[in-house]
Motif scaffolding. Structure first.
Motif: not given
Length: 187
Positions: A6, A14, A17, A52, A54, A56, A91-93, A107, A109, A111
């Motif tokens: 993730f 952004e 991270y 979530s 795409d 958000w 691509n679960q968020k 956030l 995500e 990856i």
């Protein structure tokens, strides 16, 4: 065993991270603890994840505990919910909210999914760090403990010798240090 990677973005920037690798069988509680450690936050406050999409938008809540608030649906509990059970797409968020007073928002995500475990990694683990993490309780964390020591040692708040105040003609206004040469007489 599947390893999920993730990327956890700080919502306000952004470019900041952390990448976290975790087994799909591990719980959201373990992911919660890893995120806090990766961002150097303590674990003294309330926290929750939201499934979530795409865009958000907040979906089903996965909470540290059941809080005293109104829920549309009862939350899942982090300690009882495996991460793999909440993955709906490649691509679960998720949205991670920490400290409901300060509203730290991250956030999360998915990856990467790997079938192979790295024997050198103890899961869950922070595998990449980008950018300077926000300071949980203010700016002192950015400067570190040593700056406070220097400030105390040298007392940077007081005016030192040679920094007295003078008017435009260069005459001393008497606002500087008291001992400016001892018994000087006024001319």
């Amino acid at each position: 065993m599947a390893i999920l990677k993730f990327r956890i973005y700080f919502e306000e920037d952004e470019s900041v991270y952390r990448d976290v690798a975790i087994r799909h069988t591990q719980t959201f509680r373990e992911l919660n603890d890893t995120i806090l450690k990766a961002y150097e936050f303590d674990s003294k406050h309330k926290a929750t994840f939201f499934r979530s999409n795409d865009h958000w938008q907040r979906g089903r809540e996965i909470s540290l505990e059941k809080y005293d608030k109104e829920y549309k649906a009862p939350p899942l509990l982090m300690a009882e919910t495996s991460i793999g059970s909440e993955i709906r797409d490649p691509n679960q968020k998720f949205i991670y909210l920490y400290d409901f007073n300060k509203n730290w928002t991250f956030l999360v995500e998915l990856i990467n999914v790997s079938k192979e475990e790295n024997p050198k990694i103890s899961y869950p683990s922070t595998v990449r760090v980008e950018g300077i993490a926000p300071s949980q309780y203010g700016t002192k964390g950015l400067l570190g403990e040593k700056f406070a020591d220097v400030e105390e040692k040298y007392d940077l708040s007081s005016v030192g010798d040679g920094f007295g105040e003078k008017d435009e003609d260069g005459e001393d206004l008497g606002l500087g240090e008291e001992s400016q040469g001892g018994d000087e007489e006024e001319a």
